[in-house]
Structure formats: C-alpha cells, structure tokens
Design a protein around this motif. Sequence first.
Motif, short mmCIF file in Angstrom:
data_model
loop_
_atom_site.label_atom_id
_atom_site.label_comp_id
_atom_site.label_asym_id
_atom_site.label_seq_id
_atom_site.Cartn_x
_atom_site.Cartn_y
_atom_site.Cartn_z
N GLN A 1 0.83 -1.21 0.00
CA GLN A 1 0.00 0.00 0.00
C GLN A 1 0.86 1.26 0.00
OE1 GLN A 1 -3.42 0.10 -0.47
NE2 GLN A 1 -2.77 -1.97 -0.94
N ASP B 1 3.44 1.60 -1.72
CA ASP B 1 4.22 1.49 -2.94
C ASP B 1 5.62 0.95 -2.65
OD1 ASP B 1 2.12 2.56 -4.58
OD2 ASP B 1 2.57 4.47 -3.64
N GLU C 1 7.66 1.55 -0.56
CA GLU C 1 8.67 2.54 -0.31
C GLU C 1 8.37 3.23 1.01
OE1 GLU C 1 8.86 5.27 -3.48
OE2 GLU C 1 10.89 5.86 -2.99
N VAL D 1 9.80 5.75 3.82
CA VAL D 1 10.87 6.76 3.90
C VAL D 1 11.10 7.25 5.32
CG1 VAL D 1 10.55 7.50 1.52
CG2 VAL D 1 9.27 8.64 3.35
N ASP E 1 5.82 6.65 7.14
CA ASP E 1 5.58 7.52 6.01
C ASP E 1 6.02 6.85 4.72
OD1 ASP E 1 4.85 10.44 6.82
OD2 ASP E 1 6.37 9.84 8.29
N SER E 2 5.17 6.93 3.71
CA SER E 2 5.64 6.68 2.35
C SER E 2 5.97 8.06 1.79
CB SER E 2 4.56 5.99 1.52
OG SER E 2 3.51 6.89 1.24
N VAL E 3 6.35 8.14 0.50
CA VAL E 3 6.66 9.46 -0.05
C VAL E 3 5.44 10.37 0.08
CG1 VAL E 3 7.27 10.74 -2.13
CG2 VAL E 3 8.36 8.55 -1.68
N LYS E 4 4.27 9.83 -0.27
CA LYS E 4 3.10 10.68 -0.38
C LYS E 4 2.18 10.71 0.83
CE LYS E 4 2.13 13.14 -2.65
NZ LYS E 4 2.76 14.47 -2.43
N ALA E 5 2.29 9.75 1.74
CA ALA E 5 1.28 9.72 2.81
C ALA E 5 1.85 9.15 4.10
CB ALA E 5 0.09 8.90 2.35
N ALA E 6 1.17 9.47 5.20
CA ALA E 6 1.55 8.95 6.51
C ALA E 6 0.52 7.91 6.93
CB ALA E 6 1.61 10.07 7.52
N ARG F 1 -0.64 1.98 -10.77
CA ARG F 1 -1.63 1.95 -9.70
C ARG F 1 -2.54 3.15 -9.92
NH1 ARG F 1 -2.60 2.39 -4.14
NH2 ARG F 1 -0.72 3.41 -3.40
N ILE G 1 7.53 5.91 -6.42
CA ILE G 1 7.56 7.35 -6.65
C ILE G 1 9.00 7.86 -6.72
CG2 ILE G 1 6.97 9.60 -5.65
CD1 ILE G 1 4.34 8.36 -4.68
N ARG H 1 3.08 17.15 6.14
CA ARG H 1 1.93 16.86 5.28
C ARG H 1 1.01 18.07 5.20
NH1 ARG H 1 3.86 12.47 2.69
NH2 ARG H 1 4.52 10.90 4.17
N THR I 1 5.89 16.64 1.70
CA THR I 1 6.23 15.33 1.14
C THR I 1 7.65 14.97 1.53
OG1 THR I 1 6.28 14.02 -0.90
CG2 THR I 1 7.10 16.24 -1.05
N PHE I 2 8.02 13.74 1.25
CA PHE I 2 9.41 13.34 1.33
C PHE I 2 10.04 13.70 -0.01
CE2 PHE I 2 12.76 10.16 0.61
CZ PHE I 2 13.50 10.31 1.77
#
Lengths: 132, 362
Positions: free
Chosen positions: A37, A39, A41, A43, A64-69, B16, B32, B294, B313-314
């Motif tokens: 979920q 991806d 990845e 981070v 955390d992923s790149v886009k979401a926590a 995806r 990503i 965020r 973002t990261f």
Amino acid sequence: MTEYDIPSDLLYAKTHEWAKATEKEVTVGITSYAVIQMDKEIVNIELPEKGARVKKGESFGVVDSVKAAFDLYAPVTGEVTDVNKPASERPEIVADSPYVQGWLIKIKMNDPNDLNDLMKAADYKNFLASHE
Amino acid sequence: MKRTLLNSWHKEHKGRMVEFADWEMPLVYTSISEEHNIVRQKAGLFDLSHMGRIRVKGPDRMRYLQRLFTNDLSELVDGGIHYGFFCNPQGGVMDDVTIYKAEDYLMAVVNACNQAKILNWMKTNSSGFNVDIEDTSISILMLAIQGPLSVEIMNELADADFSALKKYRFTVRQIYRAKAVVSRTGYTGEDGFEIYCGSMYLPALWDRFLDVGYDRGLRPIGLGARDTLRTEACMPLYGNELDEHTTPVEAGLEKFIKFSKPDFIGKQALTLASQAEFSRKLICFEMLDKAVPRHGQTVTFEGEPIGRVTTGTFSPTFKKGVGMAYVDQVKSTPDTPVEIEIHDKLFKAVIRPRPLYKRRKS
C-alpha cells in the motif's frame, strides 16, 4: 487478485499490523500488504521510546511513504520493552523484510486475552480478499 | 470517472490507478522515488490528457483574454507562451493557466480540476466580445516528456532539432504521424516539452516515444512523482497553494501579474494586495528533524502558530521532508527557523529560498 506473503504463524490486526506472541511478550510489525500500500517505499518511521505505554487499538507510531503517513496501531496493551532502532533509522529494512529484520517494537502484554481479538493468517487473507 | 485513451496501457503496465479531478490516472508504476529520479537524471513520459485545453478564436480574442488574464499577452509573438492567472474580482485565483499564442488562435491550458469551471467562467465573461470559445480537451490530447534527455529523444523521434526552441515557446511540427504543437514547458523543474496532438494520434505517439527513448532510460511517470517533482521546484498546485481565496501576490507569483496593462478582472484587488503590509506569504521549507510534513499541518515559530503547510512530502532528491506553507509575512524570510506540528509534536524545519531544486544549466 494479488497474492500477499502472509506467514501462517503470526496474528493480524485489521489495521495491517502483525503480532508474534511468546508467553509474555509480543513482537509487532507491519504486513506485506501494508508495505505494498505504501508502494513498497517507506521513507520514515516514528516509534515510541523503550518503556513507553501503548494501548490496544491506539496509535503508537507512524510510517511515512513518499506521499502519505500511516498510523501504527498497537495490537495489545502494555509496555514497550524493545524498539528496532536500525529499522527506524533505515526504513527500507521494513519494506524489504517486514516480518523478520523489519519488526518494529516489542510489547510486554498486560493481558494475553488481547490476542483473542486478532486474526489468524487464513482470516487475514480472507479479510484482504474482501477488500480487493 | 473519466478515462484517458491510455487508460488500458497504464493498467497493463502496472500503473496503480487513482482518482484525480474525476479522472482515473496512474499514481505510480514502480515507485515514486524511482520515477522521480528518472526524470531528474534521464527522462520521463507523462499522460496529461486530463488537463483542459480551451481554444479561443475570433477577432476580439486578444482583447478578451487580456481582460481575463493577469499576465500581458500583448508581449507575445506568435509561438509565445505566458503563464498567469484567471482571477475573480477579489483577486482570488480561479485557475493558474498557460496561454499559447498562435497566428489565428489562443489556447488556454487549464487544470483538470478547474476545466468545467473555467470553461463556464470564460463563456460568462465573453459577452461583448466577438470570440469563439471551443473546448478541445477531448479532441486534442497532451503528453509531456521531461528530464535532461528530453531534447535528444525529441530530436530522434521527430528527425528535427529542438535544442533551439526557447523556454516558453512553441512550434508546430510533424511528430511521427501527427502534426503536433510542441512547447518547451513543463511542471517538474527539468528541461522538457509538452506535446499536443489530435486524440487519434496520441496512443501511437506514446508508444513511439517509449520505442525511441526506452534504451536511453525513458519511462512512464505517474502523478505521484509529478507532485514530488513540482514540489521540489516549488511550483504551485491548484487546490494546495492556490484557490479562490488566495491571491497570486500571497503566492509570491507577482511577476505573472502585469499592473501596467489595461484593466483586467481582479486588477484593483490585486493592486491593493500588492501594497498590503501584513499578509501571509508562500514559503518553501525543509525539515531539519527526521519527519515528513503533510498538507494541513501547522507551522510554528518558537512554538507560536504562524501558518499552515499547503504541500508536504518526502523529497527523493534531498532525502528529507520538504514542503510549502503560507506563513505570516514578517516570519517569511529564508533561514527563519520554524517548527512543523506533526502528530502533536513539533519538528524543526527551516525556511529556504525558492525554489528548493534548480536544475543545472547544460
């Protein structure tokens, strides 16, 4: 439908944490489904300190992923007896090996009955299938 | 949900899919960070069919768009492009827009999320002008190639030399089977091109790009990396940094407002906004502590709230948390130490000059 790696000797929460129980201690991590979920990845990981109290069903940390926590929820109530420092410093360990090197914390349980609310591997697989 | 002509391609290639502005779009194919780094180091291909493309013809087209647009289109030669804003009378941003000036038409490229709203806004404000407004979002599609290898891939594909095409200029060329508009523009902070062609040519052109570019490292890129790339380049995203209650002045994009040109919608309000002493300002920041900021989180200065994160973002390039935020103007200068409130805890960050990422000129 995707096939996920769900080891049969672990217990699972609906929030995608796994738990491995010995007599008094529970090791906790996230499942390969959770990793996918994100991806694959991860981070950043935020974990509690040793000695912190965690409560069943409540957030004990964040990945955390790149886009979401994503919140991490404690599968049992108790005291944190160990924290996987290498994993929190190198989060890719959790993505690569969520069930072995990538465990997150160990909890000294207050009440072993907490484990009864978790799913067995087969039930967790069915749970995932119903959410595909 | 709307689907682009490349929808099945994206799915067959492990995209995806997510909903974005009522379109089903690929978020990510591999990861990503990987896609992000491909665009920074080699080249990436983007399906941008979801964006709105509105063509304006008719004798009054210039006077009409000058009335709606904050930037000065009279500066443009044929083949020129301006970035700017459609604002409401209060100076709030209806959309951020790029306008292309061709010999016999003007084309506005608008955000997917605003396409219907802007089409309506353009029609509502067209009375008294002899113009013909045509929504070509379906008949003309769009893709982008971004990254340092874009020029050589374009050159080989079109058997032409695109190195001389200047930034924010476009040309009309035969690209593979299609007659296409090719502009030196993008939304990643890298060199690159955006290509517009008739919808029937797009799937073949997409395949052709990958045929020619694959061995050089060209890969399809999802919306996830598009967002991290534009964030590092500190380019605003409508809905995050810009909305109808935010002026381009607050967003630090005053250079795209031409106060010297004749009256345009929002001019009065924007003039006042540009003279306001105490307002908020868009800044970019990077985390000093190990945490990922965020959207929506609070920015503090010595523990006191001073603003809010618009994008967080990261950063795959800097390997740390980065973001943009609106903060009190008096606390908006680079090097100001701030904190970001993440899960009830304050994490150290610092305001940086814009942009965070600037490509090295080749």
